[in-house]
Design a protein around this motif. Structure first.
Motif, PDB file in Angstrom:
ATOM      1  N   SER A 287       0.807  -1.219   0.000  1.00  0.00           N
ATOM      2  CA  SER A 287       0.000   0.000   0.000  1.00  0.00           C
ATOM      3  C   SER A 287       0.844   1.275   0.000  1.00  0.00           C
TER       4      SER A 287
ATOM      5  N   ARG B 201      -4.696   7.074   2.017  1.00  0.00           N
ATOM      6  CA  ARG B 201      -5.018   6.129   0.948  1.00  0.00           C
ATOM      7  C   ARG B 201      -3.933   6.152  -0.126  1.00  0.00           C
TER       8      ARG B 201
ATOM      9  N   GLU C 181      -4.284   5.438  -3.172  1.00  0.00           N
ATOM     10  CA  GLU C 181      -4.825   6.061  -4.376  1.00  0.00           C
ATOM     11  C   GLU C 181      -4.712   7.584  -4.325  1.00  0.00           C
TER      12      GLU C 181
ATOM     13  N   ARG D 182      -5.029   0.692   0.843  1.00  0.00           N
ATOM     14  CA  ARG D 182      -5.488   0.836  -0.536  1.00  0.00           C
ATOM     15  C   ARG D 182      -6.686  -0.063  -0.779  1.00  0.00           C
ATOM     16  N   ASP D 183      -7.299   0.105  -1.909  1.00  0.00           N
ATOM     17  CA  ASP D 183      -8.427  -0.745  -2.294  1.00  0.00           C
ATOM     18  C   ASP D 183      -7.992  -2.200  -2.149  1.00  0.00           C
TER      19      ASP D 183
ATOM     20  N   ARG E 172      -8.976  -4.891  -3.364  1.00  0.00           N
ATOM     21  CA  ARG E 172      -8.868  -5.662  -4.617  1.00  0.00           C
ATOM     22  C   ARG E 172      -7.512  -5.430  -5.272  1.00  0.00           C
ATOM     23  N   ASP E 173      -7.069  -4.184  -5.279  1.00  0.00           N
ATOM     24  CA  ASP E 173      -5.752  -3.872  -5.846  1.00  0.00           C
ATOM     25  C   ASP E 173      -4.644  -4.467  -4.987  1.00  0.00           C
TER      26      ASP E 173
END
Length: 142
Positions: A11, A130, A132, A86-87, A89-90
């Motif tokens: 992340s 985050r 992202e 982070r997400d 899924r990623d």
């Protein structure tokens, strides 16, 4: 003061650790202690307490451990924690690519990441960022 830089696996926690180190080096005395694996955080509580109580410096540690200073009688105001996430899924795709984790091993890593995220949100003096956000606009993130 003890600064703990942590994060969900994959992340950007190393990016954040480096950013925190550079920011604090500008105006303060900083001692970069480096990476401490989960088990070392628990084994080195006396040293972590000493760093937290050093009024003259920031001692910066990078880890992926769920370290609760309150459990070890280190005053929460003497510890600042940063945490990246982070997400999920990623993160799963990145963990699979980087470490070859799949099946139950991958699920266990992701379960631990979700647990840690909610635990980190409960800590005093914890800054969450985050992945992202800081990959899109690192200047603002810093």
């Amino acid at each position: 003061m003890l600064v703990i830089c942590s994060g969900m696996k994959r992340s950007g926690s190393t990016w954040q650790f480096n950013a925190v180190c550079r920011l604090l080096e500008i105006s303060e005395r900083v001692e970069i202690q480096g990476f401490l694996p989960d088990d070392e955080m628990e084994m080195r509580v006396e040293e972590l307490s000493k760093w937290a109580n050093d009024p003259g410096a920031f001692h910066i540690v990078k880890t992926h451990a769920m370290f609760d200073s309150r459990k070890h009688e280190i005053a929460p105001e003497k510890v600042l924690t940063t945490y990246t996430y982070r997400d999920i899924r990623d993160a799963a795709v990145s963990i699979k690519r980087q470490f070859g984790a799949d099946g139950q091993r991958l699920i266990d890593i992701l379960d631990g990441s979700v647990e840690m995220f909610f635990w980190m949100r409960s800590l005093p003096n914890c800054i969450l960022q985050r992945y992202e956000d800081f990959t899109v606009d690192p200047k603002t993130a810093v």
